[in-house]
Scaffold this motif. Sequence first.
Motif, PDB file in Angstrom:
ATOM      1  N   ARG A  53       0.792  -1.060  -0.080  1.00 41.26           N
ATOM      2  CA  ARG A  53       0.086  -0.082  -0.096  1.00 41.26           C
ATOM      3  C   ARG A  53       0.776   1.309  -0.193  1.00 41.26           C
ATOM      4  NH1 ARG A  53      -4.112  -0.691   4.427  1.00 41.26           N
ATOM      5  NH2 ARG A  53      -5.486  -1.919   3.028  1.00 41.26           N
ATOM      6  N   THR A  54       1.889   1.303   0.717  1.00 42.34           N
ATOM      7  CA  THR A  54       2.801   2.329   0.931  1.00 42.34           C
ATOM      8  C   THR A  54       3.976   2.340  -0.130  1.00 42.34           C
ATOM      9  OG1 THR A  54       4.020   1.474   2.685  1.00 42.34           O
ATOM     10  CG2 THR A  54       2.178   2.768   3.423  1.00 42.34           C
ATOM     11  N   SER A  55       4.652   1.566  -0.167  1.00 41.77           N
ATOM     12  CA  SER A  55       5.678   1.383  -1.132  1.00 41.77           C
ATOM     13  C   SER A  55       5.849   0.403  -2.204  1.00 41.77           C
ATOM     14  CB  SER A  55       6.820   0.793   0.191  1.00 41.77           C
ATOM     15  OG  SER A  55       6.753   1.497   1.305  1.00 41.77           O
ATOM     16  N   MET A  57       5.568   1.372  -5.111  1.00 45.79           N
ATOM     17  CA  MET A  57       6.664   2.218  -6.373  1.00 45.79           C
ATOM     18  C   MET A  57       7.943   1.774  -6.124  1.00 45.79           C
ATOM     19  SD  MET A  57       5.505   3.762  -3.724  1.00 45.79           S
ATOM     20  CE  MET A  57       4.377   4.921  -3.166  1.00 45.79           C
ATOM     21  N   VAL A  58       8.553   1.947  -4.781  1.00 43.64           N
ATOM     22  CA  VAL A  58       9.786   1.700  -4.378  1.00 43.64           C
ATOM     23  C   VAL A  58      10.270   0.106  -5.016  1.00 43.64           C
ATOM     24  CG1 VAL A  58      11.700   1.390  -2.482  1.00 43.64           C
ATOM     25  CG2 VAL A  58       9.583   2.985  -2.621  1.00 43.64           C
ATOM     26  N   ASN A  61      10.451  -0.126  -8.721  1.00 47.40           N
ATOM     27  CA  ASN A  61      11.646   0.978  -9.041  1.00 47.40           C
ATOM     28  C   ASN A  61      12.779   0.278  -8.978  1.00 47.40           C
ATOM     29  OD1 ASN A  61      12.053   3.443 -10.162  1.00 47.40           O
ATOM     30  ND2 ASN A  61      13.369   3.851  -8.394  1.00 47.40           N
ATOM     31  N   CYS A 106      -6.577   4.241  -7.399  1.00 47.16           N
ATOM     32  CA  CYS A 106      -5.807   4.973  -6.481  1.00 47.16           C
ATOM     33  C   CYS A 106      -5.199   6.142  -6.991  1.00 47.16           C
ATOM     34  CB  CYS A 106      -5.078   4.310  -5.535  1.00 47.16           C
ATOM     35  SG  CYS A 106      -6.016   3.011  -4.511  1.00 47.16           S
ATOM     36  N   LYS A 113       0.745  10.162 -11.440  1.00 52.81           N
ATOM     37  CA  LYS A 113       1.109   9.832 -12.739  1.00 52.81           C
ATOM     38  C   LYS A 113       2.008   9.034 -12.820  1.00 52.81           C
ATOM     39  CE  LYS A 113      -2.173  12.845 -14.958  1.00 52.81           C
ATOM     40  NZ  LYS A 113      -2.536  14.357 -15.348  1.00 52.81           N
ATOM     41  N   TYR A 115       5.309   6.992 -14.275  1.00 55.47           N
ATOM     42  CA  TYR A 115       5.878   6.859 -15.759  1.00 55.47           C
ATOM     43  C   TYR A 115       5.978   5.783 -16.085  1.00 55.47           C
ATOM     44  CZ  TYR A 115      10.399   7.600 -13.226  1.00 55.47           C
ATOM     45  OH  TYR A 115      11.340   7.410 -12.321  1.00 55.47           O
ATOM     46  N   ASP A 118       5.384   5.235 -19.772  1.00 56.91           N
ATOM     47  CA  ASP A 118       6.365   5.887 -20.835  1.00 56.91           C
ATOM     48  C   ASP A 118       7.129   4.768 -21.566  1.00 56.91           C
ATOM     49  OD1 ASP A 118       5.427   8.287 -19.523  1.00 56.91           O
ATOM     50  OD2 ASP A 118       7.681   8.909 -19.011  1.00 56.91           O
TER      51      ASP A 118
ATOM     52  N   GLN B 166      12.515  13.314 -12.618  1.00 54.12           N
ATOM     53  CA  GLN B 166      12.011  12.042 -12.508  1.00 54.12           C
ATOM     54  C   GLN B 166      13.084  10.845 -11.793  1.00 54.12           C
ATOM     55  OE1 GLN B 166      11.074  10.125 -16.469  1.00 54.12           O
ATOM     56  NE2 GLN B 166       8.841  11.003 -15.991  1.00 54.12           N
ATOM     57  N   ALA B 169      11.342   6.611  -7.356  1.00 52.94           N
ATOM     58  CA  ALA B 169       9.865   6.268  -7.297  1.00 52.94           C
ATOM     59  C   ALA B 169       9.618   6.472  -5.644  1.00 52.94           C
ATOM     60  CB  ALA B 169       9.352   5.414  -7.908  1.00 52.94           C
ATOM     61  N   PRO B 170       8.711   7.075  -5.163  1.00 54.73           N
ATOM     62  CA  PRO B 170       8.088   8.339  -6.012  1.00 54.73           C
ATOM     63  C   PRO B 170       8.858   9.335  -6.159  1.00 54.73           C
ATOM     64  CG  PRO B 170       7.695   8.406  -3.209  1.00 54.73           C
ATOM     65  CD  PRO B 170       8.314   7.134  -3.694  1.00 54.73           C
ATOM     66  N   ARG B 226       7.343   5.958   4.298  1.00 49.48           N
ATOM     67  CA  ARG B 226       6.222   6.118   3.462  1.00 49.48           C
ATOM     68  C   ARG B 226       5.005   5.545   4.050  1.00 49.48           C
ATOM     69  NH1 ARG B 226      10.170   5.191   0.514  1.00 49.48           N
ATOM     70  NH2 ARG B 226      10.048   2.891   1.030  1.00 49.48           N
ATOM     71  N   VAL B 227       4.028   6.589   3.787  1.00 51.02           N
ATOM     72  CA  VAL B 227       2.642   6.441   4.589  1.00 51.02           C
ATOM     73  C   VAL B 227       1.639   6.340   3.562  1.00 51.02           C
ATOM     74  CG1 VAL B 227       3.219   7.930   6.310  1.00 51.02           C
ATOM     75  CG2 VAL B 227       2.448   8.879   4.354  1.00 51.02           C
ATOM     76  N   ASP B 228       0.399   5.650   4.167  1.00 48.13           N
ATOM     77  CA  ASP B 228      -0.597   5.416   3.186  1.00 48.13           C
ATOM     78  C   ASP B 228      -1.465   6.720   2.558  1.00 48.13           C
ATOM     79  OD1 ASP B 228      -2.738   4.075   1.583  1.00 48.13           O
ATOM     80  OD2 ASP B 228      -3.713   3.543   3.421  1.00 48.13           O
ATOM     81  N   ILE B 230      -3.517   7.299   0.423  1.00 54.45           N
ATOM     82  CA  ILE B 230      -4.934   7.096   0.130  1.00 54.45           C
ATOM     83  C   ILE B 230      -5.727   7.416   1.402  1.00 54.45           C
ATOM     84  CG2 ILE B 230      -6.902   5.682  -0.809  1.00 54.45           C
ATOM     85  CD1 ILE B 230      -4.961   6.559  -2.975  1.00 54.45           C
TER      86      ILE B 230
END
Lengths: 127, 351
Positions: A53-55, A57-58, A61, A106, A113, A115, A118, B166, B169-170, B226-228, B230
């Motif tokens: 939920r939190t990570s 994207m890490v 990546n 979400c 957004k 990438y 891309d 860029q 991430a985030p 990192r936190v939630d 949503i």
Amino acid sequence: MYDTGKIIPGLLVFVGLVTFPIWYGFVSADGHLPNPEKPTKAKQCVESTEFMRTSHMVLLNDWRDNIVREGGSRHGKTADGTEFVRSLHKGCMDCHTSKRKFCDECHTYAAVKPYCWDCHIQPKEAN
Amino acid sequence: MKVLQALGIVLALMLLAYVGAAVPGGRTLFGVVLPYLGFAVFIIFFIAKVMDWARSPVPFRIPTTAGQANSLPWIKQNKLDCPSTTSGVIGRMLLEVFLFRSLFKNTRAEIHEGPKLAYGSSKFLWLFGLLFHYSFLTIVLRHLRLFTDPVPGFVHILEFADGFMQVGAPVLYQTDIVFLGALTFLLLRRLLLPNIRYISLPADYFPLLLILGIGITGVLMRYVVRVDVISIKMLANGLVTGKPFVADTISGIFFIHMFLITVLLTYFPFSKLMHMGGVFLSPTRNLANNSRMVRHVNPWNDPSIKPHSYAGYEDEFREFMVDAGLPVEKEPEPKPAEEEAPAEGETKSES
């Protein structure tokens, strides 16, 4: 009171600006809360729900960096020994089949957004 | 030391929020009740403060004359630094509000061997002040993504531009780096320069450290612990639509961030931070330097007391003055018996 002709309009503008989210909410709220579609194929993701939920994207990546730049393996193993493919299309989207019903739920809500698309080809979905 | 006092207060506030949010009911208190109160205090007392200023008369023009005033036609006026018209004042105010022109004119005095006194331009305060304010503005506007649903277009644009590099991430926001960097500079400036440290009070350190605390907890929540997002948006959006909901998935650090912002909002109207409203009401900036063209009347003057010019005074007391041997500008009407009457309007110089 002096210069009320300038100060009162100035204060009104100020109050209008700082309360922007409040009156914007009245005008445009659609009340839709994100509800990502749960997969039916598996019960457990590659990490805990809280972590994803939190990570997530890490994690994605790190996979990208590891596989594309360091020649890392496509094969991963969860903590309880289940094997999975470290791939957006063949891994994640094997269970979470729909970008629109899962990712976008979400991301749109939180105005994120990513990438990913891309480089990756976005799956064709009926709207 | 004064900075330790301020640091102590900020750390205590952070601890209070962290512990407070962990006890039953604390999450609603720190997530809903106090933010509502803080926002109400901010708006009400901000307006009260400005109204208080509006009630204070500015009896005469006190603009800073930082350039050549309007004078004879062949002397070039500096229209922005010493404006004599409303449009000139608007130009000066725009430069002040958007570009901090006063800070740009900051100078530094140094004593060299000799002793020789030297003045030089000093742009660092202006540069980092500007960077700090604009990053803060961008960050505040970016946070609208958590308060509005659907998110307005300009927030998307800001979001995209700010994460343009860029990185990771985030994605890394440039303003986060600039914001913390500029704040650190402003704090070190107070701590390291002996003359600035001498005049710095806890009220100078406290807002810096408070905003630094807000920045650091924010950056930590995005990049480190990192936190939630949503559930945080559900709370933030709920707060502005009147249906706040504190989900269990919101972690403790968020309440520190939220409480420090609440404190900032509450503290704002009573502190030096009111320069946000005050910059528009600075008589040294927003008045035209037209004292020689327009007669400005004290607003508290009793209208029944008419102005009494010297000419009028002399008219009233001329005979007594002549009798007492005082010089007068206009000789009294010649008596018919006298022959040597001066021409009408001629002035007599006694010097």
